[in-house]
Design a protein around this motif. Sequence first.
Motif, short mmCIF file in Angstrom:
data_model
loop_
_atom_site.label_atom_id
_atom_site.label_comp_id
_atom_site.label_asym_id
_atom_site.label_seq_id
_atom_site.Cartn_x
_atom_site.Cartn_y
_atom_site.Cartn_z
N GLU A 61 0.87 -1.05 0.00
CA GLU A 61 -0.09 0.01 0.07
C GLU A 61 0.74 1.26 0.06
OE1 GLU A 61 -3.39 0.46 0.02
OE2 GLU A 61 -3.40 -1.62 -0.97
N LYS A 62 1.93 1.37 0.89
CA LYS A 62 2.75 2.28 0.56
C LYS A 62 3.50 2.53 -0.45
CE LYS A 62 6.74 3.96 3.53
NZ LYS A 62 7.91 3.54 4.01
N VAL A 63 3.66 1.48 -1.39
CA VAL A 63 4.37 1.49 -2.59
C VAL A 63 3.51 2.16 -3.52
CG1 VAL A 63 5.17 0.38 -4.49
CG2 VAL A 63 5.82 -0.45 -2.22
N ILE A 64 2.06 1.70 -3.47
CA ILE A 64 0.95 2.37 -4.41
C ILE A 64 0.87 3.74 -3.95
CG2 ILE A 64 -1.65 2.04 -4.44
CD1 ILE A 64 -1.28 -0.87 -3.97
N LYS A 65 0.97 4.08 -2.56
CA LYS A 65 0.68 5.51 -2.45
C LYS A 65 1.60 6.31 -3.06
CE LYS A 65 -0.92 7.62 1.83
NZ LYS A 65 -1.06 7.77 3.13
N GLU A 66 2.89 5.68 -2.83
CA GLU A 66 4.25 6.59 -3.65
C GLU A 66 4.05 6.60 -5.02
OE1 GLU A 66 7.34 5.04 -0.10
OE2 GLU A 66 7.60 4.41 -2.24
N SER A 109 -5.59 2.86 -10.91
CA SER A 109 -5.46 1.53 -11.43
C SER A 109 -4.01 1.10 -11.79
CB SER A 109 -6.23 1.37 -12.83
OG SER A 109 -5.62 0.20 -13.41
N TYR A 110 -3.18 2.18 -12.52
CA TYR A 110 -1.92 1.86 -12.86
C TYR A 110 -0.95 1.77 -11.79
CZ TYR A 110 2.55 2.50 -15.59
OH TYR A 110 3.74 2.48 -15.93
N ALA A 111 -1.36 2.56 -10.76
CA ALA A 111 -0.28 2.42 -9.45
C ALA A 111 -0.51 1.09 -8.82
CB ALA A 111 -0.83 3.65 -8.43
N ARG A 112 -1.66 0.66 -8.95
CA ARG A 112 -1.92 -0.84 -8.12
C ARG A 112 -1.21 -1.80 -8.79
NH1 ARG A 112 -4.54 -2.16 -3.71
NH2 ARG A 112 -5.09 -0.20 -3.26
N GLU A 160 6.42 -6.22 -7.33
CA GLU A 160 6.59 -7.18 -6.33
C GLU A 160 6.75 -8.47 -6.98
OE1 GLU A 160 3.23 -7.18 -3.88
OE2 GLU A 160 4.01 -8.67 -2.56
N TRP A 161 6.07 -8.75 -8.08
CA TRP A 161 6.13 -10.36 -8.49
C TRP A 161 6.90 -10.16 -9.86
CZ3 TRP A 161 5.10 -13.42 -5.04
CH2 TRP A 161 4.29 -13.21 -3.67
#
Lengths: 399, 385
Positions: A24-29, A58-61, A68-69
């Motif tokens: 979630e932190k990464v998404i926020k950034e 959507s792109y951030a997620r 990550e994967w």
Amino acid sequence: MAKEKQPKLSEQAKKDIDNTMRREKVIKEITSELTKGKKYKKYFEKYNPVSTKSFIESYARRKAQWLEWGPNYLQRDINEKLRFREMASTFLWEIQQKKLFNLQCKWRAGEVVLPGIEVSWDFLKWEQKIKTCPYIDAISQEEFDLYKQYMTSESYQPKHFMSSWQGYDFYRTEYLNGGESMMPTPAWYVYHDTMMGTGNLFMLPNIKGDKEQFYLNLVKAEEDEKAKKSKGKKSKKNDVPAIVKAINPNFDGKPPIIPDYKTKEEFIKKFEDKTLLKYFKAMEQEDDTWQEDQALDDCLELFSYEMIDENMQIEFKNPDDLKDSIFRAAADFELTQITNCLDAAYEEYQMKASNGISFVENDEMVEFADTTFNSIINFIKEQILHGRELNGEPRNFDY
Amino acid sequence: MAKRVKKEEAELSDVGKLMIKNTKEDDKLKQEILKDLKKNPKYKEYFSTYNKQTVEAFIKNYAEAKWRYLKYGEMYLKKEDEEISRYKNRAERLFWLIQQKKLFNLQCQFRAEKITIPGIELCEDFDYWEKAIKTCPFLDRVSEEEFNLLVEFINSGAYDYDNDYEYCDWQSYQKSFGDDDWKKELPDWYDFFDDKMGTGYLLDLPDIRGEKELKYTRLASKQRMEDYKKEHPEYNPSAKSDPRPMMGYSDDFIVDFIKRFDDPVLLKYHALMDRSDYDDSGYPELSNALEDLKNAEIPIPVAEGGSWQEVIITSMAEHEVRQLNKALPIVFDEYLFRLDNNISFGYSDAELEEQTRTRKMIDDHHRKSVLQGRKLNGEPEDLNF
């Protein structure tokens, strides 16, 4: 009002929550960068702001997931591409298995003596460690050519899952009596024997094997006699077969409980309500159906990505059975890919062999051969030596 | 420490909060199951008959499995129901299309005011009977000729393998709203029926009743809009909307964006992670065909086709027709048997819910609008028009 006491989280749940927070932190950034970054401004201005907001979310997620994967997926893809090359390298060792098998026939007939081979079970150990087996020469060009010829011939058949490379008894019986056993002779052996005339090795007498059986029978007779005498006095611990005790001295004598379909079904029927039994049956297919469905998906994945990359035509060879045709098309493709890699695999083999680079066995195989399997063989050896004693002979393998 | 974690959690997005809430709930249930298996004396005797080390492993494995059953079992159960007698169920659904078409033909005549039907007051009432077709009281029983026509349709090229006939709106009558092309939107089965039975002329009948109802509902709708504006003075429908195009989530947008602004390795990740398990692009029927293939109990003959996707789809479509040909006569026999012996046709709970929902929609919205329109037009607040 009393507050409900929350249970302490398990380690796994803590890990999952940490991962979620990190993601979630990464998404926020990423969202913040996309929203505030000057370099995107001009691009986003071209579009309706309601839609750019959704796009950014959507792109951030998705980007967080890629980061990550993605490396894992990439590695898997690389492994997938190397798969056929690795399989070709593994297949080469079948040449050595056959050579060891031929040697086994001669050893059983007393035609050769092999230092370190005391009982026929020793060959099963070298089956697990074929790459470092000291009794066979390196693979020659002629041997390789014959194997390649086999792989591209109509005779090719994958080895039956029940068959082992050094399983002598079943193959000899099959050769001498015909018919097909539950452990069919590998097609490679049949091909080799046909082309090289080595089938006559089965005609050699099984002197060593027969003697081993003779001594083991003596031990069995002694054990039966003991069992008869001590009937009714036995404790559970003594029920444990001697071979199991030899492999695992701490074994408590009770059977293992394996979480397979049958045991789970039995457990649920015994302890759970009928709804859970319904859920279980709806969700767990018996292995064979599930495996077939999975195998079908794998074939389509192969058709979709690998065969397209290779510009391969997919032929449906069995007009009466679509599923069978799909499996065959996938198997044909895999076989072609493997045979295409055989030359390179052999070149690599020769390079290593001529430069004295040792061949490394899979760690698990070595561990199995050196521990569990070795315990079994040692147990058998002990039995044979005891049989020798019972027959009034010296405790050695010189028979 | 705990406070900091709480604060961080509170700052998360809604999706993040939900994920953590789910993790905690799942973990609680998992721990309860584990505790029960380990501590509850009822299992003690059973586990004592097995090797201790394997019992521990079993408990761990079973606890995870039991959690999955409890969490997803209901969902799978529904899925499994769908799989049972797949083709028999399909044949049954198709069978009722005979009655749907006959009901649609009655609707055309009702709209043209050629007939009245007791119990039908508004055109939308046909939507209700679409959901309750098995017990529709004003349809004749299915004749041998009608049944044979359906069988002929299934075996004709007009029958579409991937058309999920269950989800069609069988009584949707779009004439009042569309142009002359509305006939093309009608189901293939209706075309086939009209062609063979000569009932196509019913589509050309005027929609007198429908237009009357439309007049009233439009008046009501206009009134509602005016009421809304009064209550929301800030509402300004004529304000210019943003003329810029919308951004989408399709591959084109994503790939273009990465190429412009991001690390090229993301293109590889995207290609590997966001691709489907197999290539079904251009073949929306493939996933259904594959499900059918996996469920097939007998070998399926291979059909002609260009690509592998086409071969699988066509083989399964041909298989379906063969199976439907076997199942349909059984369905027809059962239908006749029920009628002859006064055994009623049942509905599933989901079908009954759908009927109630549809009835409510018609009464709460359409009927109300028509009556309101009548009143606004200075006419009596009834349906006698």
